[in-house]
Design a protein around this motif. Structure first.
Motif, PDB file in Angstrom:
ATOM      1  N   PHE A 100      35.230  24.634  30.059  1.00  0.00           N
ATOM      2  CA  PHE A 100      34.012  24.071  29.502  1.00  0.00           C
ATOM      3  C   PHE A 100      32.950  23.781  30.544  1.00  0.00           C
ATOM      4  N   GLY A 101      31.699  23.878  30.089  1.00  0.00           N
ATOM      5  CA  GLY A 101      30.572  23.449  30.885  1.00  0.00           C
ATOM      6  C   GLY A 101      30.395  21.942  30.776  1.00  0.00           C
ATOM      7  N   PRO A 102      29.391  21.403  31.482  1.00  0.00           N
ATOM      8  CA  PRO A 102      29.178  19.956  31.514  1.00  0.00           C
ATOM      9  C   PRO A 102      28.548  19.396  30.253  1.00  0.00           C
ATOM     10  N   GLY A 103      27.998  20.254  29.408  1.00  0.00           N
ATOM     11  CA  GLY A 103      27.451  19.775  28.142  1.00  0.00           C
ATOM     12  C   GLY A 103      25.972  19.440  28.195  1.00  0.00           C
ATOM     13  N   PHE A 105      26.389  16.368  21.119  1.00  0.00           N
ATOM     14  CA  PHE A 105      26.731  16.836  22.463  1.00  0.00           C
ATOM     15  C   PHE A 105      27.170  18.285  22.323  1.00  0.00           C
ATOM     16  N   GLY A 117      31.049  11.545  19.982  1.00  0.00           N
ATOM     17  CA  GLY A 117      32.079  11.487  21.006  1.00  0.00           C
ATOM     18  C   GLY A 117      33.476  11.796  20.533  1.00  0.00           C
ATOM     19  N   ARG A 118      33.580  12.593  19.468  1.00  0.00           N
ATOM     20  CA  ARG A 118      34.919  12.868  18.941  1.00  0.00           C
ATOM     21  C   ARG A 118      35.183  14.356  18.791  1.00  0.00           C
ATOM     22  N   GLY A 119      35.532  14.763  17.592  1.00  0.00           N
ATOM     23  CA  GLY A 119      36.063  16.101  17.392  1.00  0.00           C
ATOM     24  C   GLY A 119      35.085  17.206  17.727  1.00  0.00           C
ATOM     25  N   LEU A 120      35.638  18.354  18.078  1.00  0.00           N
ATOM     26  CA  LEU A 120      34.865  19.531  18.413  1.00  0.00           C
ATOM     27  C   LEU A 120      34.686  20.413  17.186  1.00  0.00           C
ATOM     28  N   LEU A 162      28.531  21.778  23.784  1.00  0.00           N
ATOM     29  CA  LEU A 162      29.388  22.258  24.862  1.00  0.00           C
ATOM     30  C   LEU A 162      29.512  23.774  24.794  1.00  0.00           C
ATOM     31  N   ARG A 217      23.349  16.858  26.073  1.00  0.00           N
ATOM     32  CA  ARG A 217      23.186  15.783  25.083  1.00  0.00           C
ATOM     33  C   ARG A 217      21.837  15.966  24.407  1.00  0.00           C
ATOM     34  N   LEU A 223      33.460  24.178  16.310  1.00  0.00           N
ATOM     35  CA  LEU A 223      33.067  25.484  16.833  1.00  0.00           C
ATOM     36  C   LEU A 223      31.870  25.993  16.043  1.00  0.00           C
ATOM     37  N   GLN A 263      29.835  18.420  19.465  1.00  0.00           N
ATOM     38  CA  GLN A 263      30.690  17.238  19.384  1.00  0.00           C
ATOM     39  C   GLN A 263      29.813  16.085  18.926  1.00  0.00           C
TER      40      GLN A 263
END
Lengths: 115, 115
Positions: free
Chosen positions: A106-109, A88, A41-44, A90, A111, A46, A38
């Motif tokens: 999801f996991g916590p990620g 970020f 802070g926006r789109g995911l 994930l 950074r 894959l 990510q």
């Protein structure tokens, strides 16, 4: 109940250094596993997904790779980081069951900042 | 082609007012539809999903979503917004005609609830 762990939570790495991010899932067997990135802070996006040990599908060609050495462990790696790898990261899992609705958890990620 | 659209980049709502976050989708087969919420520097949390049956789906934290097949929409709603609802919201769809295990994600909508 199922839980998903990611570590480290934050990471600052120089350009050209290697990377290893780890994700583990507890409380379930044979999950589908996913790595997303990510940006801003926006789109995911894959990056990889896996339906079993040693089975990895790549969605985006890049300098990242993924491995699944154990049923509930998913690792994201790079030999040489680029500035553009900052973001970020994930990890997610979904049940591998007949008739599953593929809800992803999801996991916590992590950074990652590449300098 | 499969796609998800979240037409609003940001939604601003006063605390106590009803809120709606919009999502439309395009799939070849029948959709499984999902809403997730993401708080800053956290992983995504599953809110609710539509698989089949009642078009109005209730989820966590008082959220609900209405599936509208004719309009290919799955808007997220809450009758009375809280400041703590401020977060990034993602809509996702799984095409049941697609044999892979992936979700197609919207770009996200930032929800801001003002006191």
């Amino acid at each position: 109940s199922q839980t998903i762990h990611q570590w480290p939570a934050t990471l600052v790495q120089p350009v050209g250094s290697p990377l290893s991010l780890e994700c583990t899932v507890e409380g379930t067997s044979n999950p589908n596993l996913y790595w997303y990135r990510q940006a801003a802070g926006r789109g995911l996006q894959l990056l990889f997904y896996s339906v079993g040990i040693g089975q990895i599908s790549s969605e985006v060609p890049q300098n990242l790779s993924a491995s699944r050495p154990q049923d509930r462990q998913f690792i994201l790696s790079s030999k040489k980081l680029l500035l553009s790898d900052s973001g970020f990261y994930l990890c997610a899992w979904s049940p591998l069951l007949a008739g599953s609705t593929d809800t992803q958890y999801f996991g916590p990620g992590t950074r990652l900042t590449v300098l | 082609a499969q796609s998800v659209a979240q037409p609003e980049d940001q939604v601003n709502v006063a605390e106590g007012n009803p809120l709606t976050v919009k999502c439309t989708y395009s799939v070849s087969g029948n959709p499984y539809l999902f809403w997730y919420v993401q708080y800053p520097n956290r992983g995504l949390q599953f809110l609710l999903k539509y698989i089949t049956g009642d078009n109005l789906v209730k989820g966590s934290y008082g959220f609900e979503a209405e599936f509208n097949k004719s309009q290919t929409s799955f808007h997220l709603k809450k009758p009375s917004a809280l400041v703590s609802d401020s977060a990034l919201y993602f809509c996702a769809v799984r095409d049941t005609w697609d044999s892979n295990y992936q979700l197609i994600w919207g770009a996200g909508t930032k929800l801001i609830i003002k006191p």
